[in-house]
Design a protein around this motif. Structure first.
Motif, short mmCIF file in Angstrom:
data_model
loop_
_atom_site.label_atom_id
_atom_site.label_comp_id
_atom_site.label_asym_id
_atom_site.label_seq_id
_atom_site.Cartn_x
_atom_site.Cartn_y
_atom_site.Cartn_z
N SER A 64 74.88 102.93 10.70
CA SER A 64 75.53 101.59 11.63
C SER A 64 75.93 102.60 12.84
O SER A 64 75.31 104.09 12.96
CB SER A 64 77.57 101.54 10.57
OG SER A 64 77.72 102.72 11.27
N ILE A 65 76.31 102.42 14.34
CA ILE A 65 76.28 102.32 15.20
C ILE A 65 77.29 103.61 15.06
O ILE A 65 77.28 104.88 16.22
CB ILE A 65 76.80 101.85 16.33
CG1 ILE A 65 75.66 100.78 16.93
CG2 ILE A 65 77.35 102.66 17.59
CD1 ILE A 65 76.63 99.88 17.97
N SER A 78 75.07 107.31 15.48
CA SER A 78 75.53 108.52 17.22
C SER A 78 76.89 110.08 16.56
O SER A 78 76.48 111.19 17.16
CB SER A 78 76.73 107.90 17.62
OG SER A 78 76.20 106.16 18.18
N THR A 133 70.42 100.00 14.49
CA THR A 133 71.35 100.22 13.98
C THR A 133 71.92 99.06 12.99
O THR A 133 71.11 98.13 13.35
CB THR A 133 72.75 100.59 13.94
OG1 THR A 133 73.22 98.75 15.40
CG2 THR A 133 72.44 102.08 15.18
N GLU A 173 73.85 97.08 12.39
CA GLU A 173 74.88 95.78 13.09
C GLU A 173 73.82 94.89 13.46
O GLU A 173 74.18 93.69 13.83
CB GLU A 173 75.93 96.48 13.68
CG GLU A 173 76.64 97.40 13.23
CD GLU A 173 76.82 98.98 13.75
OE1 GLU A 173 77.48 99.35 13.66
OE2 GLU A 173 75.42 98.39 13.72
N GLN A 174 72.17 95.63 13.87
CA GLN A 174 71.86 94.38 13.94
C GLN A 174 70.72 93.90 14.16
O GLN A 174 69.84 92.61 14.64
CB GLN A 174 71.22 95.66 15.82
CG GLN A 174 72.21 96.68 16.77
CD GLN A 174 70.93 97.38 17.66
OE1 GLN A 174 70.16 97.09 17.99
NE2 GLN A 174 72.11 98.49 17.57
#
Length: 220
Positions: free
Chosen positions: A110-111, A115, A131, A133-134
């Motif tokens: 995930s982001i 990150s 990520t 989520e996309q």
């Protein structure tokens, strides 16, 4: 000689050594449910966390799975102890940036998790970050790598996917990209179908040809 116009990098196990954190977090989670560590570790690598949670929580309502996902995400994003860039990763990305070669990070994380790990390893920020989520379907489906190529403005066939995990290698091949396997176990399925196999990113030689095309060679 392998040629391309851009790079799509996996993060964990490819650019960043986060193995200890990943396994530590998942084993802590598994202990709550009485799931043997080995069973968890044989399944999770290279896949989205939500995919693994659905696998290990069959029959549970989606609300319960989503709650576990948020808890696991928080744990993984906050634990960066021992995370570092893998050999050759910083140097390779710096060379790509110096030569204005397009590259993206395409991760099952995930982001927040991606990150945190990128920053902890002191890698440069990519202009394109794909990520979990996309995309609707995670690796080994091709969705993430297709999106990464699209956001770089390139055709999948003009991109090289750099991956360590079987699920990611399968995703790159399914997307129609060229694939470089790095740090991949010898038992990895499809290893005979990839374009190059490396023990380390330090082995990868990148040359910019007249006209801007990129040539890749393996250092012997």
């Amino acid at each position: 000689m392998l040629k391309c116009n851009g790079f799509l990098f996996d993060l964990d196990g490819t650019l960043v050594d986060s193995l200890a954190v990943v396994e530590r977090s998942w084993c802590q989670w598994g202990d709550r449910f009485g799931i043997p560590h080995q069973e968890i570790l044989q399944f999770i690598h290279g896949k989205q966390a939500i995919t693994s949670l659905r696998h290990f929580m069959p029959g549970q309502p989606e609300s319960a799975i989503q709650a576990e996902f948020l808890a696991l995400e928080k744990l993984e994003a906050s634990d960066t102890d021992g995370i570092h860039a893998l050999p050759g990763a910083r140097e390779l990305l710096a060379r790509l940036d110096d030569n204005q070669i397009p590259w993206a990070i395409v991760t099952s994380g995930s982001i927040p998790v991606a990150s945190a790990r990128r920053e902890a390893s002191q890698l440069p920020a990519p202009k394109v970050l794909v990520t979990a989520e996309q995309v609707q379907h995670g690796k080994p489906r091709p969705d993430a790598y297709l999106l990464g190529a699209e956001r770089l403005g390139l055709e999948p066939a003009d991109c090289v996917v750099v991956e360590d995990a079987p699920a990611g290698i399968a995703a790159g091949l399914a997307a129609g990209c060229k694939v470089i396997a790095v740090n991949a176990p010898a038992s990895t399925p499809d290893l005979d179908r990839v374009d190059m196999v490396l023990d380390s990113l330090e082995q990868l030689i990148v040359e910019v040809l007249p006209g801007g095309e990129i040539a890749l060679k393996k250092r012997t």
